[in-house]
Design a protein around this motif. Structure first.
Motif, PDB file in Angstrom:
ATOM      1  N   MET A   1      33.996  14.161   8.950  1.00  0.00           N
ATOM      2  CA  MET A   1      35.230  13.739   9.602  1.00  0.00           C
ATOM      3  C   MET A   1      36.427  14.610   9.214  1.00  0.00           C
ATOM      4  O   MET A   1      37.306  14.850  10.017  1.00  0.00           O
ATOM      5  CB  MET A   1      35.538  12.284   9.225  1.00  0.00           C
ATOM      6  CG  MET A   1      34.476  11.312   9.654  1.00  0.00           C
ATOM      7  SD  MET A   1      34.432  11.158  11.434  1.00  0.00           S
ATOM      8  CE  MET A   1      34.675   9.440  11.638  1.00  0.00           C
ATOM      9  N   ASP A   2      36.440  15.073   7.952  1.00  0.00           N
ATOM     10  CA  ASP A   2      37.572  15.869   7.488  1.00  0.00           C
ATOM     11  C   ASP A   2      37.762  17.131   8.318  1.00  0.00           C
ATOM     12  O   ASP A   2      38.872  17.499   8.674  1.00  0.00           O
ATOM     13  CB  ASP A   2      37.366  16.282   6.022  1.00  0.00           C
ATOM     14  CG  ASP A   2      37.706  15.146   5.076  1.00  0.00           C
ATOM     15  OD1 ASP A   2      38.370  14.197   5.543  1.00  0.00           O
ATOM     16  OD2 ASP A   2      37.309  15.206   3.908  1.00  0.00           O
ATOM     17  N   THR A   3      36.635  17.810   8.605  1.00  0.00           N
ATOM     18  CA  THR A   3      36.695  19.046   9.377  1.00  0.00           C
ATOM     19  C   THR A   3      37.300  18.789  10.743  1.00  0.00           C
ATOM     20  O   THR A   3      38.196  19.500  11.197  1.00  0.00           O
ATOM     21  CB  THR A   3      35.271  19.610   9.577  1.00  0.00           C
ATOM     22  OG1 THR A   3      34.611  19.619   8.329  1.00  0.00           O
ATOM     23  CG2 THR A   3      35.307  20.999  10.145  1.00  0.00           C
ATOM     24  N   VAL A   4      36.793  17.744  11.391  1.00  0.00           N
ATOM     25  CA  VAL A   4      37.233  17.451  12.745  1.00  0.00           C
ATOM     26  C   VAL A   4      38.704  17.049  12.769  1.00  0.00           C
ATOM     27  O   VAL A   4      39.473  17.483  13.617  1.00  0.00           O
ATOM     28  CB  VAL A   4      36.333  16.334  13.323  1.00  0.00           C
ATOM     29  CG1 VAL A   4      36.930  15.764  14.581  1.00  0.00           C
ATOM     30  CG2 VAL A   4      34.954  16.887  13.589  1.00  0.00           C
ATOM     31  N   LYS A   5      39.077  16.245  11.784  1.00  0.00           N
ATOM     32  CA  LYS A   5      40.456  15.785  11.719  1.00  0.00           C
ATOM     33  C   LYS A   5      41.404  16.971  11.623  1.00  0.00           C
ATOM     34  O   LYS A   5      42.458  17.008  12.226  1.00  0.00           O
ATOM     35  CB  LYS A   5      40.597  14.904  10.471  1.00  0.00           C
ATOM     36  CG  LYS A   5      41.861  14.099  10.384  1.00  0.00           C
ATOM     37  CD  LYS A   5      41.726  13.247   9.137  1.00  0.00           C
ATOM     38  CE  LYS A   5      42.990  12.478   8.845  1.00  0.00           C
ATOM     39  NZ  LYS A   5      42.798  11.683   7.613  1.00  0.00           N
ATOM     40  N   ARG A   6      40.967  17.966  10.846  1.00  0.00           N
ATOM     41  CA  ARG A   6      41.821  19.127  10.647  1.00  0.00           C
ATOM     42  C   ARG A   6      41.848  20.026  11.876  1.00  0.00           C
ATOM     43  O   ARG A   6      42.884  20.580  12.213  1.00  0.00           O
ATOM     44  CB  ARG A   6      41.297  19.913   9.444  1.00  0.00           C
ATOM     45  CG  ARG A   6      41.920  21.279   9.351  1.00  0.00           C
ATOM     46  CD  ARG A   6      41.477  22.024   8.125  1.00  0.00           C
ATOM     47  NE  ARG A   6      41.821  23.414   8.314  1.00  0.00           N
ATOM     48  CZ  ARG A   6      41.442  24.386   7.518  1.00  0.00           C
ATOM     49  NH1 ARG A   6      40.703  24.119   6.467  1.00  0.00           N
ATOM     50  NH2 ARG A   6      41.799  25.620   7.754  1.00  0.00           N
TER      51      ARG A   6
END
Lengths: 339, 347
Positions: free
Chosen positions: B222-227
């Protein structure tokens, strides 16, 4: 650092001293672990945090005497309950592996026999190490399966691994590791092969077991989240040495070594990760700090040598932190005044 | 819904099923159909980045392959740049492919080990752009290397001489060689160590900004996508269960699965270790999908209609679409909708 550890409460359950492991690679041998120091106090979970290729799995295999043929221990001691595992015969080791040290591996499907009912596999360790009869073993297996949260243990007992989901398989592996009530659990990437929602379940299970059974755990992981969720202490491995070692709450919240800081910022993708220049001014020597190439604070001396562990002040012995970085070197003048 | 312009890539209720043999031994076993993608709709505007998240086996890579028409859908339509390419074949399809490229998870297995970097890039350029000659070709290759941050000396080296992060830079250069309008990055940093992950994400951000390429990011993190992404879609067992602008989705997820997924992420803060949310059960097998809403066996809110009735996508806010029978407001479940339909339709 050994002296400090010894002053703590009791002898550590596992103590790795100055461990050097090399890999034979034609035409020469290549050092992978270069003097690894690590203590696991009784009842604590200590994580060895490192990226792939840092040698963390070799450290685990050294403890178990299961190094692959190309790797060998050049020097060092591995003290388990005060006795050096390296001096033990294969027969003696066999009474320890699976009995006094339980293992949880990354990939549950690889550590289970595909042709044997899972209940029987859990019971195998009990029958071998504890000389239990078939019926007594079965009873214990069922209660173990309940302990690790496998629903309907009586039915699952007869299942083959392929009939179980990934999460249940990992629970079976955990039950196997716990079967003989070991003194130490060695968990190598215990949740890396699992999906997010299942990983959360297994982390929750492990943290309950650690708490309820007061387990001592040697946790090996590359995942900051897993380390933050389970460990009391963390040792950060880079280039075969521990560059930072301390309580997990201190190290992850306030990293002392630039490498730990980079790992943490990479983990949250803060976009501040320093991009290494393709050509370093001086080629780092073998004795250089393993992070010299990518460190934004790098100085001339970092490319020549790595400092001995520097003790960062902590009020209690268990809060002490060690870091191997020149940034934390006490200033020469202050040292002079002290002495 | 207002039309914000022509999407570069769009799937309209696209489905894909494969047939699989269940059982042991060659030639034996039952033939079963696996619904990898089930009426999924997604649209990517020019220059936009869309994230696609879900657990392994949920069909996110299959959906990506459908958008690029590496697979032909069993139902629904795939559009690219204003054209229905669902039934395109041969030369016509290849022509379209020039404008869309893929970056794979594992650069080591997606680069030809015997090709030098130069050969890899030259092949990509000539295959899609026709022959370029001498100086023109050299200049193009040099520009590509510069874009992805590799030195010109890399040209004569082979993949094994590079680290994982550098290999991923080569595959990005290869994808950019044809000047695509649309890129799919399928778990582009999953196989890399942490330091390289940050660098590759930075590079992809630069590419996005400077070349105005539209992106679909497939990830389980999720972190990658959020960024990286302005919009995010969440998939569960072949269906897109929620789509929303990332800012909305991460602040106020509406589908119970999206919430569970976010709350299952391990925090890097040891003080927050007790806050883990536990979703019961595991992702079901696509061979035996649950009836009704695929998520109902694990959903804390599921009731009778969830077991029988497949929820349809509903628009609940600006570009916010959710496939759930309930309306959620904070943690409160409001009156279920469409309960009267339960008796009429069952699936």
């Amino acid at each position: 650092m050994n002296d400090n550890a010894q002053k703590g409460p009791g002898t550590p359950i596992l103590s790795i001293r100055d461990l050097e492991v090399t890999i034979a690679e034609e035409p020469e041998t290549r050092p992978i672990l270069k003097g690894l120091q690590l203590d696991i106090p009784k009842g604590q979970t200590v994580a060895l945090l490192g990226e792939s290729g840092s040698g963390k799995t070799l450290a685990a295999y050294s403890v178990l005497g299961l190094l692959p043929a190309v790797a060998s221990i050049a020097k060092g001691e591995i003290l388990f309950q005060g006795k050096d595992l390296r001096r033990m015969s294969e027969g003696q080791l066999r009474t320890i592996r699976g009995n006094k040290i339980g293992m949880v591996y990354q990939e549950p499907s690889k550590s289970l026999n595909p042709l044997m009912a899972v209940g029987k596999q859990i019971g195998e360790t009990l029958r071998l190490h504890k000389n239990l009869g078939r019926r007594a073993a079965r009873e214990q297996v069922l209660s173990l399966m309940e302990l690790v949260g496998i629903p309907d243990p009586r039915r699952r007992y007869r299942n083959l691994p392929h009939q179980l989901s990934g999460g249940v398989k990992q629970r079976v592996v955990i039950a196997m590791a716990l079967a003989c009530r070991p003194e130490l659990i060695l968990a190598d990437e215990p949740t890396s092969a699992l999906d997010t929602t299942v990983q959360a379940q297994i982390i929750d299970l492990l943290s309950r077991l650690i708490h309820d059974l007061r387990m001592s755990v040697f946790l090996i992981s590359h995942d900051m989240g897993v380390v933050a969720a389970l460990a009391d202490r963390v040792a950060v491995l880079k280039g075969g040495i521990v560059v930072e070692d301390g309580p997990v709450k201190e190290v992850l919240k306030n990293p002392a070594h630039p490498y730990t800081a980079a790992l943490l910022s990479g983990a949250v993708h803060s976009a501040k990760t320093h991009v290494a220049t393709s050509v370093a001014q001086i080629e780092p020597t073998d004795a250089a700090c393993p992070f010299a190439r990518d460190c934004k604070w790098v100085t001339h001396i970092c490319r020549m040598q790595t400092p001995k562990p520097i003790l960062l002040a902590g009020t209690l012995p268990e809060q002490q932190r060690l870091v191997r970085c020149f940034l934390h070197m006490p200033k020469p003048t202050t040292t002079a005044k002290k002495s | 819904m207002t039309d914000p312009g022509k999407p570069i890539s769009e799937a309209k209720e696209v489905s894909k099923s494969y047939s699989a043999r269940v059982g042991l031994g060659a030639g034996s076993g039952k033939q079963k159909s696996v619904q990898a993608v089930d009426r999924a709709s997604i649209r990517i505007e020019p220059g936009e980045s869309v994230g696609l998240v879900g657990e392994s086996g949920c069909g996110k890579s299959s959906l990506g392959r459908l958008l690029l028409r590496l697979e032909t859908p069993t139902d629904g339509q795939v559009w690219f740049d204003g054209e229905d390419i669902t039934r395109f074949k041969g030369r016509k399809l290849r022509k379209k492919r020039r404008q869309m490229q893929m970056i794979f998870q594992d650069p080591a297995s997606s680069l030809n080990p015997r090709f030098t970097v130069e050969a890899t890039l030259r092949e990509a350029i000539t295959a899609h752009k026709g022959k370029l000659h001498g100086r023109q070709l050299k200049a193009h290759i040099a520009a590509l290397l510069n874009m992805v941050g590799l030195p010109i000396t890399a040209l004569n080296r082979q993949p094994h001489e590079f680290s994982g992060g550098e290999k991923q830079r080569i595959s990005i250069a290869r994808a950019l060689a044809v000047e695509p309008k649309f890129l799919i990055a399928d778990e582009p940093v999953t196989s890399l160590d942490l330091a390289s992950q940050g660098q590759i994400l930075n590079l992809l951000e630069t590419v996005k900004r400077e070349l105005q390429v539209a992106f679909l990011f497939i990830a389980h993190d999720m972190d990658t996508v959020k960024r990286m992404c302005a919009k995010t879609a969440v998939m569960y067992l072949g269906r897109i269960v929620e789509t929303a602008p990332s800012e909305t989705l991460f602040r106020d997820p509406k589908h119970p699965y999206t919430r569970a997924l976010m709350l299952s992420q391990l925090s890097h803060n040891p003080d927050l270790r007790t806050d883990l949310y536990l979703l019961p059960g595991e992702p079901p097998s696509p061979l035996e999908p649950p009836t009704g809403c695929h998520f109902h066996p694990r959903c804390p809110y599921a009731d009778i209609q969830c077991k029988t009735l497949v929820p349809e996508p509903r628009q609940i806010g600006a570009s916010h679409i959710v496939r759930c029978h309930f309306n959620f407001d904070g943690n409160q479940k409001s009156e279920p909708q469409g309960i009267e339909n339960t008796l009429k339709i069952s699936s």
